[in-house]
Each structure stands twice: as C-alpha cells, then as structure tokens.
Enzyme design. Structure first.
Site, PDB file in Angstrom:
ATOM      1  N   LYS A 124       0.824  -1.214   0.000  1.00 15.98           N
ATOM      2  CA  LYS A 124       0.000   0.000   0.000  1.00 15.98           C
ATOM      3  C   LYS A 124       0.854   1.260   0.000  1.00 15.98           C
ATOM      4  CE  LYS A 124      -4.451  -1.650   1.591  1.00 15.98           C
ATOM      5  NZ  LYS A 124      -5.535  -1.581   2.577  1.00 15.98           N
ATOM      6  N   LYS A 206      -7.965 -12.593  -9.686  1.00 15.12           N
ATOM      7  CA  LYS A 206      -9.140 -12.624  -8.810  1.00 15.12           C
ATOM      8  C   LYS A 206     -10.151 -11.539  -9.178  1.00 15.12           C
ATOM      9  CE  LYS A 206      -9.115 -11.781  -4.238  1.00 15.12           C
ATOM     10  NZ  LYS A 206      -8.838 -11.799  -2.801  1.00 15.12           N
ATOM     11  N   LYS A 209     -12.926  -5.659  -6.416  1.00 13.37           N
ATOM     12  CA  LYS A 209     -13.674  -4.395  -6.375  1.00 13.37           C
ATOM     13  C   LYS A 209     -12.992  -3.312  -7.194  1.00 13.37           C
ATOM     14  CE  LYS A 209     -15.141  -4.687  -1.526  1.00 13.37           C
ATOM     15  NZ  LYS A 209     -14.669  -4.364  -0.171  1.00 13.37           N
TER      16      LYS A 209
HETATM   17  P1  AMP Z   1     -11.644  -7.695   0.138  1.00 12.48           P
HETATM   18  O1  AMP Z   1     -12.737  -7.246  -0.783  1.00 12.48           O
HETATM   19  O2  AMP Z   1     -10.381  -7.968  -0.612  1.00 12.48           O
HETATM   20  O3  AMP Z   1     -11.486  -6.818   1.344  1.00 12.48           O
HETATM   21  O4  AMP Z   1     -12.055  -9.137   0.687  1.00 12.48           O
HETATM   22  C1  AMP Z   1     -13.006  -9.380   1.686  1.00 12.48           C
HETATM   23  C2  AMP Z   1     -13.270 -10.872   1.771  1.00 12.48           C
HETATM   24  O5  AMP Z   1     -13.817 -11.373   0.537  1.00 12.48           O
HETATM   25  C3  AMP Z   1     -12.020 -11.720   2.026  1.00 12.48           C
HETATM   26  O6  AMP Z   1     -12.356 -12.749   2.939  1.00 12.48           O
HETATM   27  C4  AMP Z   1     -11.673 -12.301   0.684  1.00 12.48           C
HETATM   28  O7  AMP Z   1     -11.050 -13.547   0.792  1.00 12.48           O
HETATM   29  C5  AMP Z   1     -13.020 -12.445   0.013  1.00 12.48           C
HETATM   30  N1  AMP Z   1     -12.866 -12.260  -1.445  1.00 12.48           N
HETATM   31  C6  AMP Z   1     -12.572 -11.104  -2.090  1.00 12.48           C
HETATM   32  N2  AMP Z   1     -12.519 -11.284  -3.436  1.00 12.48           N
HETATM   33  C7  AMP Z   1     -12.757 -12.618  -3.647  1.00 12.48           C
HETATM   34  C8  AMP Z   1     -12.818 -13.456  -4.825  1.00 12.48           C
HETATM   35  N3  AMP Z   1     -12.633 -12.962  -6.057  1.00 12.48           N
HETATM   36  N4  AMP Z   1     -13.085 -14.768  -4.664  1.00 12.48           N
HETATM   37  C9  AMP Z   1     -13.302 -15.277  -3.429  1.00 12.48           C
HETATM   38  N5  AMP Z   1     -13.254 -14.554  -2.286  1.00 12.48           N
HETATM   39  C10 AMP Z   1     -12.983 -13.241  -2.371  1.00 12.48           C
END
Ligand code: AMP
Ligand code: TRP
Length: 342
Positions: A124, A206, A209
C-alpha cells in the site's frame, strides 16, 4: 472439580468467529461467494461478530461523505445478505470506542521491525507514495486489537490478511507472557465451501472491487440485465466444451460460480451442458447468479429506505459489542497498570 466444570463450560460454549470488512465499495460476487455467504451459513454453529472496519478504511484517503455513505451501505449489505442481527453481532467499528483504545495498547506492544515487514504495508505504501501515514503502518496493531477484544477463536480471512493474523497471535502470545494470561489466541478459519471467483475478463486474476474494467466484476447489486450482459461477454476459449480442465480458466471460473450457486458438481454441470455452446451455458450462469442476488437487492433497497431501522440496528450492535469489548479492554488495562476510574 472446578476445573472439570470449567472444561465442560468451555466445551459447551459456542466458538467465536469474528471478521471485519472495509467499507470500500459494493461487495463483488467474489466477496459474496468467497466470504459473506459463508458468514451467513455459519451463524447457527458459531457465535459470530461481524463489523464494518471504518477505522481501517481511514488509512486510505476517501472523501468523508463517501466514507459515511459506504459505511451505511456496507452495514445494510451485510444484513441484506442474510446476516441476522438476532443471531450475530453486527456493528460499525468506530461506534465501539474500545477498538481505538485497544489499538493504542497494541501499538505499544508492536515493534517497528515487525510492522515494517508486513507485505500489505509495503504494497500500500508503494501504491500511495503520497500518503504513507502512521495508521497505514500500525494497521495490523489495530486489527490485532479488533480480534483480541472479543476473544475470538476463529477469524475468516483471505490470503492477503493471514500475515496480520499471525501478527495478532504473536502480539497476544507476547502480551500473555509479559502480563499473564489475558487473550485467547485466534486461529484462521478456512471454510471448505468458499469459492474463489476470478475476473470475467481475465480469469487468471481474482475478481476484485478495484478492477478498472467494469465488465470484469459482478457487483451484488447489479440488476439482472447487467449480470446477463457481463456473463455474455465473459472471456472463455475457442473449444466450445463445458468441461473443467487445466488451461480453460474462463470456463472453469464460470463452472465454479455455477456450482457454488446451484450446488451441482462440476461433473454434473459438464454432463448437463454437453453438446451445448458457451452461449447457453453463460446464460444459465447469468440467470443462476441473478436469481441468487435478486432477494439481496430487494432487501437492500428496503433497508436503505428505512434509515431509522438501520440506525437502530447499528446502535444496538454497538451497545452489545461495547459490553463485550469493554470487559477485555478493562482486563488488559489493569494488566498493563493503567488505573481504571473508580
Ligand atoms: P476484500 O474485498 O479484498 O477486502 O475481501 C473481503 C473478503 O472477501 C475476504 O475474505 C476475501 O477472501 C473475500 N474475497 C474477495 N474477493 C474474492 C474473490 N474474487 N473470490 C473469493 N473470495 C474473495
Ligand atoms: N483488514 C481486513 C481487510 O482489509 C479488515 C479487518 C479489520 C479485519 N479488522 C479485522 C478482518 C479483524 C478480520 C478481523 O480485509
């Protein structure tokens, strides 16, 4: 005898699961299938605490009005996804003052060297070289406080947060060693069913967002037409064969999503779609996803239209969370020699 009693109580106690999610935009289908849907499913089995990590979101600059809005939205989204406030404790991190206080105690137990080694800090700070604030550096200490305040047994976290969880265990171990037994050591929670969802445009990365290509990501508030359109333009291959196989990343991803939603096995899906083109399959996946998300979208709209209800839920969550968190906070304060007001 007393010990036996304690052991029996310990066995009867529901294990505590805690997780936080930052209010940084609508959840994606990846967040939903990989995390939040599972949070809903474990509510009966565990005592669950879920919170919106608004204090953590301050480490990145966001317009204040936007932060406020996104915090409300994230809270409503959790409820819309079926997190039930009768069963689980849902709250906004900054509403529970103990987090900031415990964060300071944790700061004073964290070493400059270990914080410097955190990959998220390195990533970051490389990404935002104009805002390498102290909060970004001590982020893991605040997160350790979040977890230890509730004596969590398990923390469901993605791969990017496992280092922070290890750090939490290190701090807790050190604290317990220096001041006497205070914190339970949390473990990672890795559900069997959590699907990993890939980008629809680049199925080797992956679904995220922050993807700049709007066609790559399904947001859980997307309407049916948008969902169908995004699936229609999903990247596949030129084989026209619905089968899960190495090298077929795009199709594998669609099959994973379809399987996660319908519960059908990959083999069954391959059989059902044998001889059919990708067009049919993409449409089926699109419909399955749209049907799954429809009730969430409806519930979300209701919640966002009932501000009083939402605020009452936030207040209630904050009160209940504060009672639990304050107990641990006071215990920790006493241990380190802070005088509690009498
Ligand atoms: P984040 O949006 O990166 O803060 O992720 C929040 C939660 O969502 C975490 O537990 C991640 O492992 C899960 N997560 C985020 N993106 C994915 C994805 N593409 N596939 C599966 N799990 C996800
Ligand atoms: N750091 C987590 C993330 O960005 C959010 C978070 C904050 C969290 N505190 C937590 C997750 C405590 C689990 C437990 O995804």
């Amino acid at each position: 005898m007393a010990n036996e009693n304690e052991n029996a109580q310990e066995t009867a106690r529901k294990k505590i699961i805690l997780s936080g999610i930052q209010p940084t935009g609508t959840f994606t289908l990846g967040n939903y299938l990989g995390a939040v849907r599972n949070w809903r499913q474990i509510q009966n089995e565990y005592q669950c605490y879920y919170f919106i990590a608004d204090l953590h979101s301050m480490t990145i600059h966001i317009d204040p009005a936007k932060r406020r809005q996104q915090t409300r939205e994230a809270f409503a989204l959790l409820l819309a996804c079926g997190i039930d406030t009768e069963k689980s404790l849902v709250f906004v991190q900054s509403h529970v003052h103990a987090h900031a206080e415990m964060g300071w105690i944790m700061d004073c137990c964290s070493q400059f060297g270990e914080l410097s080694r955190m990959t998220q800090f390195k990533d970051k700070s490389a990404k935002h070289p104009d805002n390498i604030n102290a909060g970004l550096f001590t982020y893991p200490s605040l997160m350790a406080g979040d977890i230890l305040l509730y004596q969590a047994d398990y923390v469901p976290v993605g791969a990017d947060q496992t280092q922070h969880l290890e750090f939490t265990r290190d701090i807790a171990t050190r604290f317990n060693h220096t001041y006497g037994e205070t914190f339970r050591l949390p473990e990672g929670y890795f559900p069997k069913a959590g699907a990993r969802v890939m980008s629809l445009q680049d199925p080797t990365s992956k679904m995220s967002k922050s993807d700049t290509n709007p066609k790559a990501t399904i947001y859980i508030l997307d309407d049916e037409e948008t969902i169908l359109r995004k699936f229609k333009s999903a990247v596949t291959d030129s084989e026209a064969e619905v089968v899960y196989r190495e090298g077929k990343d795009g199709v594998n991803n669609l099959m994973t999503i379809y399987s996660a939603i319908t519960g059908e096995s990959l083999d069954d899906i391959a059989r059902d779609f044998a001889g059919k083109g990708y067009g049919d399959f993409k449409e089926a996946v699109g419909h399955a996803v749209a049907d799954e998300l429809q009730p969430i979208r409806d519930h979300y709209a209701e919640l966002m239209n009932d501000r009083q209800y939402l605020e009452a839920q936030m207040r209630d969550g904050a009160e209940r969370a504060s009672r639990i968190a304050n107990k641990t906070l006071n215990k920790a304060k006493k241990k380190v020699g802070l005088l509690l007001p009498q």
